[in-house]
Design a protein around this motif. Structure first.
Motif, PDB file in Angstrom:
ATOM      1  N   UNK A 123       0.813  -1.204   0.000  1.00 27.46           N
ATOM      2  CA  UNK A 123       0.000   0.000   0.000  1.00 27.46           C
ATOM      3  C   UNK A 123       0.847   1.255   0.000  1.00 27.46           C
ATOM      4  N   UNK A 124       1.949   1.229   0.775  1.00 27.33           N
ATOM      5  CA  UNK A 124       2.844   2.385   0.786  1.00 27.33           C
ATOM      6  C   UNK A 124       3.483   2.606  -0.577  1.00 27.33           C
ATOM      7  N   UNK A 125       3.951   1.514  -1.218  1.00 26.93           N
ATOM      8  CA  UNK A 125       4.535   1.644  -2.547  1.00 26.93           C
ATOM      9  C   UNK A 125       3.500   2.141  -3.555  1.00 26.93           C
ATOM     10  N   UNK A 129       3.866   5.467  -5.744  1.00 28.55           N
ATOM     11  CA  UNK A 129       3.758   5.463  -7.201  1.00 28.55           C
ATOM     12  C   UNK A 129       2.609   6.350  -7.671  1.00 28.55           C
ATOM     13  N   UNK A 130       1.544   6.372  -6.928  1.00 25.56           N
ATOM     14  CA  UNK A 130       0.411   7.216  -7.304  1.00 25.56           C
ATOM     15  C   UNK A 130       0.806   8.690  -7.276  1.00 25.56           C
ATOM     16  N   UNK A 131       1.571   9.070  -6.236  1.00 23.42           N
ATOM     17  CA  UNK A 131       2.025  10.464  -6.152  1.00 23.42           C
ATOM     18  C   UNK A 131       2.960  10.795  -7.315  1.00 23.42           C
ATOM     19  N   UNK A 132       3.901   9.862  -7.619  1.00 18.75           N
ATOM     20  CA  UNK A 132       4.828  10.097  -8.727  1.00 18.75           C
ATOM     21  C   UNK A 132       4.086  10.194 -10.058  1.00 18.75           C
ATOM     22  N   UNK A 133       3.127   9.300 -10.270  1.00 16.05           N
ATOM     23  CA  UNK A 133       2.363   9.344 -11.520  1.00 16.05           C
ATOM     24  C   UNK A 133       1.558  10.639 -11.620  1.00 16.05           C
ATOM     25  N   UNK A 138       0.989  15.814 -14.263  1.00 16.52           N
ATOM     26  CA  UNK A 138       0.931  17.278 -14.214  1.00 16.52           C
ATOM     27  C   UNK A 138       2.004  17.901 -15.096  1.00 16.52           C
ATOM     28  N   UNK A 139       3.233  17.341 -15.019  1.00 19.54           N
ATOM     29  CA  UNK A 139       4.320  17.871 -15.839  1.00 19.54           C
ATOM     30  C   UNK A 139       4.057  17.644 -17.320  1.00 19.54           C
ATOM     31  N   UNK A 140       3.527  16.462 -17.663  1.00 21.91           N
ATOM     32  CA  UNK A 140       3.211  16.192 -19.065  1.00 21.91           C
ATOM     33  C   UNK A 140       2.122  17.130 -19.583  1.00 21.91           C
ATOM     34  N   UNK A 141       1.181  17.443 -18.728  1.00 26.00           N
ATOM     35  CA  UNK A 141       0.136  18.382 -19.134  1.00 26.00           C
ATOM     36  C   UNK A 141       0.722  19.760 -19.424  1.00 26.00           C
TER      37      UNK A 141
END
Length: 357
Positions: A123-125, A129-133, A138-141
């Motif tokens: 769950x922590x991982x 990963x959810x935060x990184x994605x 956001x950066x891709x947008x």
């Protein structure tokens, strides 16, 4: 076998007391222990009768305790009394089974803890990963919006149409030419290093020297893994190595330039300058002054040219024809993909550079 009933009842009482103490310590239920004892009856509070009464086989019990009053279960007929060895063996069996159960419980608890830890770690991982994605999205947008704005700024179809004042219709005369804005003008490239790879490749194929040098700089950056400024130091070493025979290699060009320059000046002097013309005409060509002319100063510049052209025309015409033939030969050689002197020189310098490096 020779004991009396009262003696056997006292022994059973002591065994039953010991059993009650051990069960209290081990926290084992009495009925579970009684089910392990041999015979239909039990000892003490097991099997449904009192601690000593029914173990003694008497109807009156022991110490005033009636049969069945000390036990918790229903009264059952007494058939036989288990021996102390059987009771101890049963206790050992129960103790071993209890130890096995406790070991199984510990193993089960350990597996549950490991599974819980694994689920918590997963769950922590997943959260990380959810935060990184989310950050990448956001950066891709942002990058997509910047790219879209750049494409729209460079494309003619996205530019705003400006209508000329006082002109009706939608024709070409009614539209004003596009005027770049200040922010767009600030992004104008000022050096060849700001161009893209494709632009440099296209300009290098057209023979642009700066584009070829920039491509070589970037190639050095890739091979040596250095910065753009450090790549200039490497290129400077290449230049020093290749220019060791620079004067010798370029001597034909220098001779040709010098000869062309001197030949041009000499042709003008020999045709129109009277001091040189009269010296060359009388002493070299063996010609005489025109009829009725005693001194060359009597002739104008054009008249001197007319007098000298009779012997200068063959030389100048022949030299021009030789140059024309040389130019024709070079043009045909280029069409046949043959190397000219300059291309052969560069090829030789490149091979010498590879051997030196």
């Amino acid at each position: 076998a020779g004991r009396s009933p009262s003696q056997r009842g006292g022994a059973n009482l002591r065994v039953a007391s010991a059993l009650d103490a051990m069960m209290a310590v081990r926290r084992l239920p009495a009925r579970a222990l009684a089910s392990r004892l041999p015979g239909p009856g039990g000892v003490g509070g097991f099997g449904g009768f009192g601690i000593a009464g029914r173990a003694a086989g008497t109807s009156g019990g022991i110490n005033g305790v009636a049969p069945g009053e000390a036990g918790a279960g229903p009264r059952l007929p007494i058939v036989g009394v288990p021996s102390a060895d059987n009771v101890l063996e049963t206790l050992r069996t129960l103790e071993a089974e209890g130890a096995d159960l406790r070991a199984q419980i510990r193993v089960s608890n350990s597996l549950h803890r490991k599974r819980n830890d694994l689920l918590l770690t997963s769950l922590q991982h997943a959260q990380t990963e959810r935060v990184e994605l989310q950050e990448r999205l956001t950066q891709l947008t942002k990058d997509f919006h910047v790219m879209a704005e750049t494409i729209q700024a460079e494309s003619l179809s996205f530019r705003k149409r400006v209508q000329r004042k006082g002109i009706e219709g939608q024709g070409g005369q009614s539209r004003m030419a596009y005027r770049p804005e200040h922010n767009y003008a600030l992004k104008q490239p000022t050096h060849v290093c700001e161009l893209s790879h494709q632009s440099l490749a296209e300009m290098a194929m057209l023979g642009n020297h700066c584009s070829r040098r920039e491509r070589l700089l970037r190639e050095v950056m890739c091979v040596d893994g250095i910065s753009w400024g450090q790549a200039h130091d490497v290129i400077n070493k290449f230049d020093k190595f290749n220019e060791r025979f620079y004067w010798i290699e370029t001597m034909p060009y220098r001779i040709g330039i010098t000869a062309a320059f001197l030949g041009g000046l000499a042709s003008i002097a020999l045709v129109f300058w009277s001091p040189v013309a009269v010296w060359y005409g009388l002493d070299v060509a063996g010609e005489e002054l025109p009829d009725g002319v005693k001194d060359i100063d009597e002739l104008t510049v054009n008249q001197v040219g007319t007098w000298t052209w009779s012997w200068m025309e063959p030389m100048i015409g022949t030299a021009s024809f030789v140059l024309l033939c040389c130019q024709f030969i070079r043009g045909q050689a280029v069409k046949m993909n043959m190397r000219s002197y300059s291309e052969q020189l560069l090829h030789w310098r490149g091979g010498r550079g590879r051997q030196g490096l």
